[in-house]
Design a protein around this motif. Structure first.
Motif, mmCIF file in Angstrom:
data_model
loop_
_atom_site.group_PDB
_atom_site.id
_atom_site.type_symbol
_atom_site.label_atom_id
_atom_site.label_comp_id
_atom_site.label_asym_id
_atom_site.label_seq_id
_atom_site.Cartn_x
_atom_site.Cartn_y
_atom_site.Cartn_z
ATOM 1 N N SER A 134 0.739 -1.045 0.005
ATOM 2 C CA SER A 134 -0.064 0.333 0.194
ATOM 3 C C SER A 134 1.018 1.537 -0.280
ATOM 4 C CB SER A 134 -0.741 -0.022 0.822
ATOM 5 O OG SER A 134 -1.576 1.011 1.415
ATOM 6 N N SER A 135 0.083 1.880 -0.465
ATOM 7 C CA SER A 135 1.125 3.722 -1.038
ATOM 8 C C SER A 135 1.277 3.798 0.747
ATOM 9 C CB SER A 135 0.125 4.445 -1.299
ATOM 10 O OG SER A 135 -1.170 5.029 -1.027
ATOM 11 N N THR A 162 1.301 -2.791 9.264
ATOM 12 C CA THR A 162 0.890 -4.512 8.279
ATOM 13 C C THR A 162 1.710 -4.481 6.870
ATOM 14 O OG1 THR A 162 -1.737 -4.220 7.851
ATOM 15 C CG2 THR A 162 -0.719 -4.770 10.407
ATOM 16 N N LYS A 163 2.002 -3.237 6.397
ATOM 17 C CA LYS A 163 1.780 -3.890 4.730
ATOM 18 C C LYS A 163 3.099 -3.640 4.690
ATOM 19 C CE LYS A 163 -2.158 -4.162 3.433
ATOM 20 N NZ LYS A 163 -2.367 -5.832 2.028
ATOM 21 N N LYS A 164 3.751 -2.748 5.589
ATOM 22 C CA LYS A 164 5.226 -2.531 6.105
ATOM 23 C C LYS A 164 5.780 -4.365 6.062
ATOM 24 C CE LYS A 164 9.646 -0.611 6.161
ATOM 25 N NZ LYS A 164 10.696 -1.228 5.272
ATOM 26 N N LEU A 184 3.227 -4.346 -4.565
ATOM 27 C CA LEU A 184 2.619 -3.328 -5.411
ATOM 28 C C LEU A 184 1.914 -2.669 -4.280
ATOM 29 C CD1 LEU A 184 1.129 -5.376 -7.882
ATOM 30 C CD2 LEU A 184 2.898 -4.803 -8.470
ATOM 31 N N ARG A 185 2.664 -1.613 -4.568
ATOM 32 C CA ARG A 185 2.186 -0.717 -3.414
ATOM 33 C C ARG A 185 1.046 0.208 -4.404
ATOM 34 N NH1 ARG A 185 7.888 1.664 -1.379
ATOM 35 N NH2 ARG A 185 8.358 -0.352 0.549
ATOM 36 N N PHE A 186 -0.546 -0.309 -3.958
ATOM 37 C CA PHE A 186 -1.584 0.608 -4.540
ATOM 38 C C PHE A 186 -1.305 1.978 -4.062
ATOM 39 C CE2 PHE A 186 -2.979 -4.421 -4.730
ATOM 40 C CZ PHE A 186 -2.515 -3.750 -5.907
ATOM 41 N N ILE A 260 9.923 -4.592 -5.232
ATOM 42 C CA ILE A 260 8.430 -3.575 -5.351
ATOM 43 C C ILE A 260 8.474 -2.897 -5.741
ATOM 44 C CG2 ILE A 260 7.962 -1.612 -3.310
ATOM 45 C CD1 ILE A 260 8.224 -4.388 -2.097
ATOM 46 N N TYR A 261 6.761 -2.667 -6.403
ATOM 47 C CA TYR A 261 6.459 -1.687 -7.868
ATOM 48 C C TYR A 261 5.360 -0.586 -7.072
ATOM 49 C CZ TYR A 261 9.057 -4.023 -11.094
ATOM 50 O OH TYR A 261 10.227 -4.639 -11.549
ATOM 51 N N ASN A 262 5.609 0.894 -7.040
ATOM 52 C CA ASN A 262 4.539 1.512 -7.157
ATOM 53 C C ASN A 262 4.251 0.946 -8.002
ATOM 54 O OD1 ASN A 262 5.463 3.033 -4.648
ATOM 55 N ND2 ASN A 262 6.288 4.314 -5.702
ATOM 56 N N ILE A 263 2.151 1.062 -7.869
ATOM 57 C CA ILE A 263 1.283 1.530 -8.902
ATOM 58 C C ILE A 263 0.178 2.479 -8.037
ATOM 59 C CG2 ILE A 263 -0.461 0.356 -10.028
ATOM 60 C CD1 ILE A 263 0.425 -2.562 -10.124
ATOM 61 N N GLY A 264 0.690 3.765 -9.643
ATOM 62 C CA GLY A 264 -0.367 5.138 -8.806
ATOM 63 C C GLY A 264 -0.690 5.444 -10.150
ATOM 64 N N ASN A 265 -1.108 6.819 -10.689
ATOM 65 C CA ASN A 265 -1.593 7.451 -11.461
ATOM 66 C C ASN A 265 -0.446 8.391 -11.359
ATOM 67 O OD1 ASN A 265 -3.445 7.100 -13.276
ATOM 68 N ND2 ASN A 265 -4.092 9.436 -13.423
#
Length: 340
Positions: A134-135, A162-164, A184-186, A260-265
């Motif tokens: 998560s972001s 928890t996501k970290k 994936l950091r949504f 690890i990847y960001n997925i954002g606009n």
């Protein structure tokens, strides 16, 4: 291939499971169908999957099993019986504010659940585990855009913590057992079939009903709103990029099986502009109640997606106005069907 998709009745999970099955993969979807929000919406998503697969004659590509990922023995048995090749782990207890009142729910789903998935992958030679981060792990970081190489040691909600922790657990299993894992950091996902606890749904419902909406931090917030179809496309592309394989760019030299990847606009939107997009799509003006910042909230989110684009030749790009038109149209249709 044979996939496990956890959280298969959820917002993102149902769409990922559906698209994988439509591509001809064999998908087992699991979900505990809990009542964090209306289980009828979760059932409706599963019915949508069944209907779409029926239209294409691919009903045999998807099976649903009601199962709680925190059930250690049931998860171990599932992995041993099914022998999945790849796993997309999207089940979690979601929500930042809910974590303040119900912390133990996050321990069970997000920590114990992640461990049952990691153990299942480890003992059954799964080729690739893709999981939702998560972001929120970036906390209230001031540097923008948020990059995967930024430090993420200061979460400000239990959900973020928890996501970290999930990322750290995956890192350990990739290091110890050479299990390929990709987190994936949504960034603030929205769109048709979304969650009732999130701002797009809550604001749209209230605006259409002529009710006042609560606008936190007096509207001085920014979010990198990311359309559901872009998120799903990113997930589907990244599951094919197995860390540690010969053709794959290694992120960490000392742990090549971890990514690890960001997925954002990659385009943060002010909260006031987000509300304006709903007003435009709904044709109704919002009544606003301005409030201070809420505990656990962050001021802004903004994704650097250069690594995602490098790995997949794709990055999210759906404009908020277009995405909200789709969401509001779906929302009106869904509400009408539910009413009648």
């Amino acid at each position: 291939m044979k996939f496990l998709v956890t959280g298969a009745a959820g917002f993102i999970g149902s769409k990922v499971a559906e698209e994988l099955a439509l591509q001809g993969h064999h998908v087992v979807g699991i979900d505990n169908l809990n009542d964090y929000y209306d289980p009828a919406l979760k059932q409706a998503r599963l019915e949508r999957i069944a209907a779409r697969l029926s239209e294409t004659g691919q009903q045999s590509c998807f099976r649903f099993i009601r199962l709680d990922i925190a059930d250690r023995q049931a998860m171990a048995d599932l992995f041993a019986t099914e022998q999945f090749e790849r796993v997309i782990h999207l089940a979690a207890q979601a929500g930042v504010r809910y974590s303040i009142d119900n912390p133990m729910a996050y321990v069970d789903s997000n920590l114990v659940g992640m461990m049952t998935v990691l153990e299942g992958c480890r003992h059954n030679k799964v080729q690739h585990l893709v999981y939702a981060s998560s972001s929120s792990v970036y906390g209230n970081q001031q540097k923008v855009p948020f990059s995967e190489t930024d430090p993420v040691d200061t979460p400000i909600s239990l959900y973020a913590a928890t996501k970290k922790a999930n990322e750290l657990m995956a890192h350990t299993y990739s290091h110890l057992y050479q299990l390929p894992t990709t987190g994936l950091r949504f960034f603030t996902v929205y769109g048709p079939w979304g969650r009732p606890d999130m701002a797009p749904w809550k604001f749209t419902k209230a605006i259409l009903e002529g009710k006042t909406i609560d606008v936190y931090n007096h509207g001085q917030l920014q979010r990198d709103f990311t359309y559901i179809d872009d998120i799903v496309e990113g997930v589907l592309r990244i599951q094919d990029q197995v860390p540690g394989s010969a053709h794959y760019p290694t992120q960490l030299a000392d742990n090549p099986h971890y990514a690890i990847y960001n997925i954002g606009n990659n385009q943060p939107v002010a909260l006031e502009d987000f509300i304006a997009a709903i007003e435009q799509a709904a044709g109704v003006k919002a009544q606003k109640n301005y409030l201070p910042m809420q505990a656990g909230d962050v001021y802004q989110t903004y994704a650097d997606v250069a690594l995602l684009q490098q790995a997949t030749a794709f990055y999210p790009s759906t404009a908020l106005v277009a995405g909200m038109q789709q969401f509001v149209g779906w929302f009106l249709q869904y509400q009408a069907q539910a009413a009648g």
